[in-house]
Design a protein around this motif. Structure first.
Motif, PDB file in Angstrom:
ATOM      1  N   ALA A   3       0.832  -1.208   0.000  1.00 30.27           N
ATOM      2  CA  ALA A   3       0.000   0.000   0.000  1.00 30.27           C
ATOM      3  C   ALA A   3       0.867   1.258   0.000  1.00 30.27           C
ATOM      4  O   ALA A   3       0.552   2.239  -0.686  1.00 30.27           O
ATOM      5  CB  ALA A   3      -0.935  -0.005   1.198  1.00 30.27           C
ATOM      6  N   GLU A   4       1.954   1.220   0.749  1.00 33.34           N
ATOM      7  CA  GLU A   4       2.853   2.381   0.794  1.00 33.34           C
ATOM      8  C   GLU A   4       3.497   2.633  -0.568  1.00 33.34           C
ATOM      9  O   GLU A   4       3.653   3.776  -1.005  1.00 33.34           O
ATOM     10  CB  GLU A   4       3.943   2.201   1.853  1.00 33.34           C
ATOM     11  N   THR A   5       3.854   1.566  -1.245  1.00 41.65           N
ATOM     12  CA  THR A   5       4.463   1.693  -2.568  1.00 41.65           C
ATOM     13  C   THR A   5       3.466   2.278  -3.570  1.00 41.65           C
ATOM     14  O   THR A   5       3.823   3.158  -4.367  1.00 41.65           O
ATOM     15  CB  THR A   5       4.957   0.316  -3.055  1.00 41.65           C
ATOM     16  N   ILE A   6       2.244   1.794  -3.520  1.00 40.72           N
ATOM     17  CA  ILE A   6       1.212   2.290  -4.437  1.00 40.72           C
ATOM     18  C   ILE A   6       0.936   3.770  -4.175  1.00 40.72           C
ATOM     19  O   ILE A   6       0.846   4.578  -5.112  1.00 40.72           O
ATOM     20  CB  ILE A   6      -0.067   1.441  -4.317  1.00 40.72           C
ATOM     21  N   CYS A   7       0.810   4.151  -2.905  1.00 41.14           N
ATOM     22  CA  CYS A   7       0.545   5.558  -2.571  1.00 41.14           C
ATOM     23  C   CYS A   7       1.696   6.454  -3.009  1.00 41.14           C
ATOM     24  O   CYS A   7       1.475   7.563  -3.510  1.00 41.14           O
ATOM     25  CB  CYS A   7       0.307   5.705  -1.064  1.00 41.14           C
ATOM     26  N   SER A   8       2.910   5.988  -2.839  1.00 36.69           N
ATOM     27  CA  SER A   8       4.066   6.778  -3.267  1.00 36.69           C
ATOM     28  C   SER A   8       4.086   6.935  -4.786  1.00 36.69           C
ATOM     29  O   SER A   8       4.399   8.015  -5.310  1.00 36.69           O
ATOM     30  CB  SER A   8       5.363   6.116  -2.792  1.00 36.69           C
ATOM     31  N   ALA A   9       3.743   5.872  -5.517  1.00 40.83           N
ATOM     32  CA  ALA A   9       3.708   5.947  -6.975  1.00 40.83           C
ATOM     33  C   ALA A   9       2.610   6.898  -7.448  1.00 40.83           C
ATOM     34  O   ALA A   9       2.821   7.676  -8.396  1.00 40.83           O
ATOM     35  CB  ALA A   9       3.495   4.555  -7.564  1.00 40.83           C
ATOM     36  N   VAL A  10       1.462   6.873  -6.798  1.00 39.03           N
ATOM     37  CA  VAL A  10       0.365   7.777  -7.163  1.00 39.03           C
ATOM     38  C   VAL A  10       0.787   9.222  -6.922  1.00 39.03           C
ATOM     39  O   VAL A  10       0.527  10.113  -7.748  1.00 39.03           O
ATOM     40  CB  VAL A  10      -0.919   7.421  -6.379  1.00 39.03           C
ATOM     41  N   SER A  11       1.471   9.468  -5.813  1.00 41.44           N
ATOM     42  CA  SER A  11       1.946  10.829  -5.519  1.00 41.44           C
ATOM     43  C   SER A  11       2.964  11.287  -6.556  1.00 41.44           C
ATOM     44  O   SER A  11       2.913  12.433  -7.029  1.00 41.44           O
ATOM     45  CB  SER A  11       2.561  10.885  -4.127  1.00 41.44           C
ATOM     46  N   ALA A  12       3.885  10.406  -6.922  1.00 43.59           N
ATOM     47  CA  ALA A  12       4.889  10.774  -7.916  1.00 43.59           C
ATOM     48  C   ALA A  12       4.250  11.068  -9.270  1.00 43.59           C
ATOM     49  O   ALA A  12       4.623  12.036  -9.947  1.00 43.59           O
ATOM     50  CB  ALA A  12       5.919   9.652  -8.048  1.00 43.59           C
ATOM     51  N   ALA A  13       3.273  10.259  -9.657  1.00 39.83           N
ATOM     52  CA  ALA A  13       2.579  10.486 -10.925  1.00 39.83           C
ATOM     53  C   ALA A  13       1.828  11.819 -10.892  1.00 39.83           C
ATOM     54  O   ALA A  13       1.848  12.582 -11.871  1.00 39.83           O
ATOM     55  CB  ALA A  13       1.615   9.342 -11.212  1.00 39.83           C
ATOM     56  N   GLY A  14       1.177  12.112  -9.776  1.00 41.54           N
ATOM     57  CA  GLY A  14       0.452  13.371  -9.634  1.00 41.54           C
ATOM     58  C   GLY A  14       1.376  14.567  -9.710  1.00 41.54           C
ATOM     59  O   GLY A  14       1.042  15.589 -10.335  1.00 41.54           O
ATOM     60  N   LEU A  15       2.542  14.465  -9.098  1.00 38.32           N
ATOM     61  CA  LEU A  15       3.503  15.561  -9.161  1.00 38.32           C
ATOM     62  C   LEU A  15       4.027  15.760 -10.583  1.00 38.32           C
ATOM     63  O   LEU A  15       4.256  16.890 -11.020  1.00 38.32           O
ATOM     64  CB  LEU A  15       4.651  15.318  -8.183  1.00 38.32           C
ATOM     65  N   GLY A  16       4.175  14.666 -11.327  1.00 36.22           N
ATOM     66  CA  GLY A  16       4.594  14.767 -12.729  1.00 36.22           C
ATOM     67  C   GLY A  16       3.543  15.457 -13.575  1.00 36.22           C
ATOM     68  O   GLY A  16       3.859  16.321 -14.402  1.00 36.22           O
ATOM     69  N   ILE A  17       2.300  15.094 -13.355  1.00 33.99           N
ATOM     70  CA  ILE A  17       1.206  15.740 -14.089  1.00 33.99           C
ATOM     71  C   ILE A  17       1.136  17.224 -13.734  1.00 33.99           C
ATOM     72  O   ILE A  17       0.914  18.077 -14.598  1.00 33.99           O
ATOM     73  CB  ILE A  17      -0.133  15.026 -13.800  1.00 33.99           C
TER      74      ILE A  17
END
Length: 149
Positions: A3-17
């Motif tokens: 879950a921590e990995t998924i949340c971190s990936a979602v945050s990174a993708a959002g920051l890229g967008i």
């Protein structure tokens, strides 16, 4: 851990967008995207993700959620009933304290009432009306006479 990995990936993708959006000079939208992207990261860092994962698979937690939902439904029901009864009371009070139709007339003894009373009624000008025309304007004439016009 997953879950921590998924949340971190979602945050990174959002920051890229958000970075691409800011590049296009849409700064207000980019700021909003950054705010949304930081929420999963904040949940990971506070440990809320772990707590949510342990709660999601607990039957006692789901019973608690059901009890909280029932309490919320009861609160909303009582609030709706209370508003309804207050609305009826307000409508009933408005009927009892309604203004009489003659209340719009000026008070006796006022200068406007005296001026109207002392003024003679003007004779009708022009040709006399027919019966069909009189029916159409009788309501309007009554209102105008009531107000002294």
């Amino acid at each position: 851990m997953l879950a921590e990995t998924i949340c971190s990936a979602v945050s990174a993708a959002g920051l890229g967008i958000a970075a691409v959006t800011a590049y296009r000079r849409r700064f207000l939208t980019a700021t909003r995207i950054v705010a949304y992207a930081l929420v999963p990261l904040g949940l990971v860092l506070t440990g809320a993700v772990e707590w949510i994962a342990s709660t999601a698979f607990s039957p006692a937690a789901w019973v608690g959620v059901g009890v909280l939902g029932l309490a919320w439904v009861l609160f909303m029901t009582t609030r709706a009933v209370e508003r309804r009864s207050l609305g009826r009371a307000a409508k009933g009070g408005a009927r009892q304290g309604a203004i009489a139709p003659s209340a719009s007339a000026p008070a006796p003894g006022s200068t406007r009432a005296v001026g109207r009373a002392s003024r003679p009624a003007a004779p009708p000008k022009g040709k006399p009306r027919t019966a069909g025309q009189d029916d159409d304007f009788s309501d309007i004439e009554a209102i105008l006479k009531k107000h002294g016009i």
